[in-house]
Design an enzyme around this catalytic site. Structure first.
Site, PDB file in Angstrom:
ATOM      1  N   LYS A  29     -23.385 -11.819  41.590  1.00  0.00           N
ATOM      2  CA  LYS A  29     -23.062 -11.354  40.246  1.00  0.00           C
ATOM      3  C   LYS A  29     -21.549 -11.312  40.037  1.00  0.00           C
ATOM      4  O   LYS A  29     -21.045 -11.623  38.946  1.00  0.00           O
ATOM      5  CB  LYS A  29     -23.647  -9.955  40.052  1.00  0.00           C
ATOM      6  CG  LYS A  29     -23.631  -9.451  38.628  1.00  0.00           C
ATOM      7  CD  LYS A  29     -24.764 -10.030  37.814  1.00  0.00           C
ATOM      8  CE  LYS A  29     -24.862  -9.360  36.458  1.00  0.00           C
ATOM      9  NZ  LYS A  29     -25.920  -9.975  35.623  1.00  0.00           N
ATOM     10  N   ASP A  60     -25.791  -8.859  48.841  1.00  0.00           N
ATOM     11  CA  ASP A  60     -25.552 -10.261  48.497  1.00  0.00           C
ATOM     12  C   ASP A  60     -25.761 -10.532  47.008  1.00  0.00           C
ATOM     13  O   ASP A  60     -25.041 -11.327  46.396  1.00  0.00           O
ATOM     14  CB  ASP A  60     -26.466 -11.159  49.333  1.00  0.00           C
ATOM     15  CG  ASP A  60     -26.022 -11.241  50.783  1.00  0.00           C
ATOM     16  OD1 ASP A  60     -24.878 -10.837  51.071  1.00  0.00           O
ATOM     17  OD2 ASP A  60     -26.812 -11.689  51.633  1.00  0.00           O
TER      18      ASP A  60
END
Length: 296
Positions: A81, A76
């Site tokens: 990112k 996740d």
């Protein structure tokens, strides 16, 4: 090919370690074996050359919408990112989970072969996920002022409560006395919001969640509001120091007390790939263990 058109994949690995790089390399080899065009960033290409010195692969300088999918290797955190990596680009993201929970990722690495076949046959759907954006004192002060999961204000360097003056569409809602306040998207409802007692919502639900962190008032509860709402916050402290924390997903900064913070839905969204209908409901049972009861 997809109906005569070559599929093009951008492969990224936001958090590089031995496991993620090796997994990314194996995914690259699988894609090339399937005659799929792949592009990677220069730093990942250098890592790949450790495995195969003479490997030939296209690099990319800047993202463009000509790619069919963005493959993101990790968990996740890597997906979050990837959002700042994509910015406003509308390339659909497929998260390939090698982490622990993987609530945002679309497939486990062991099932990628099957997933590629589904992409080729167009046997998939896209989930539209809203983001939140922020202005501080009326200005955009961050390079990417958006969050997929949540924007949070919280205390810094003090054990005392902070007060959080909160308004919605210019109407005063409350002054929260708490350790902090979470403003979450439906996507982020299964993250920090859930840990703080907030509700779970389907990613496509057109809503924003407001969830206090350890509120010092038993009457205060999480609140769900329309996603077109504009939220204004102003934090003040009762203990030492002159600043509080402000976080956008995994980004954390400090800002002075009494700074005016405006949060609203971003003008763009991201799309993630899913291979099963009602995949979110399956995740509730498989990843959050709903229904795990001896009586069942």
């Amino acid at each position: 090919k997809i109906f005569g058109i070559t599929m093009e994949i951008i492969l990224i690995c936001p958090f590089k370690n031995k496991v993620s790089i090796k997994t990314s390399f194996n995914i690259l080899k699988l894609l090339l074996k399937e005659k799929i065009s792949v592009r990677v960033e220069k730093s990942l290409f250098k890592e790949f050359k450790e495995f195969e010195e003479n490997i030939e692969i296209d690099l990319y300088e800047n993202l463009n919408s000509s790619a069919d999918f963005l493959f993101c290797v990790g968990g996740d955190g890597s997906m979050l990112k990837a959002i700042s990596f994509l910015k406003r680009n509308q390339i659909p993201i497929l998260g390939i989970n090698i982490g622990r929970l993987g609530f945002l990722t679309g497939i486990q690495k062991e099932k990628l072969n099957k997933g590629i076949n589904s992409l080729k046959s167009k046997n998939y759907s896209l989930v539209k996920r809203d983001l939140l954006t922020i202005k501080i004192n009326g200005k955009v002060n961050l390079e990417f002022p958006c969050a997929l999961n949540e924007i949070t204000v919280s205390r810094k360097n003090t054990a005392s409560l902070i007060s959080i003056e909160t308004s919605i569409d210019k109407i005063k809602l409350s002054k929260y006395w708490a350790d902090g306040l979470i403003i979450a998207t439906p996507t982020g409802s299964t993250g920090y919001n859930l840990s703080s007692g907030g509700p779970i919502m389907l990613p496509e639900t057109p809503s924003i969640l407001i969830t206090p962190i350890a509120a010092h008032n038993l009457n205060v509860r999480p609140l769900v509001i329309p996603n077109e709402s504009i939220i204004e916050l102003e934090v003040d402290g009762q203990g030492a120091g002159s600043e509080h924390f402000l976080s956008l997903d995994s980004k954390l900064i400090s800002i002075p007390y009494k700074t005016k913070i405006i949060i609203s839905k971003a003008s763009f969204s991201v799309k993630t790939v899913q291979f099963q209908k009602n995949e979110f409901y399956n995740d509730l049972s498989e990843k959050l263990f709903w229904g795990l009861d001896k009586r069942n």
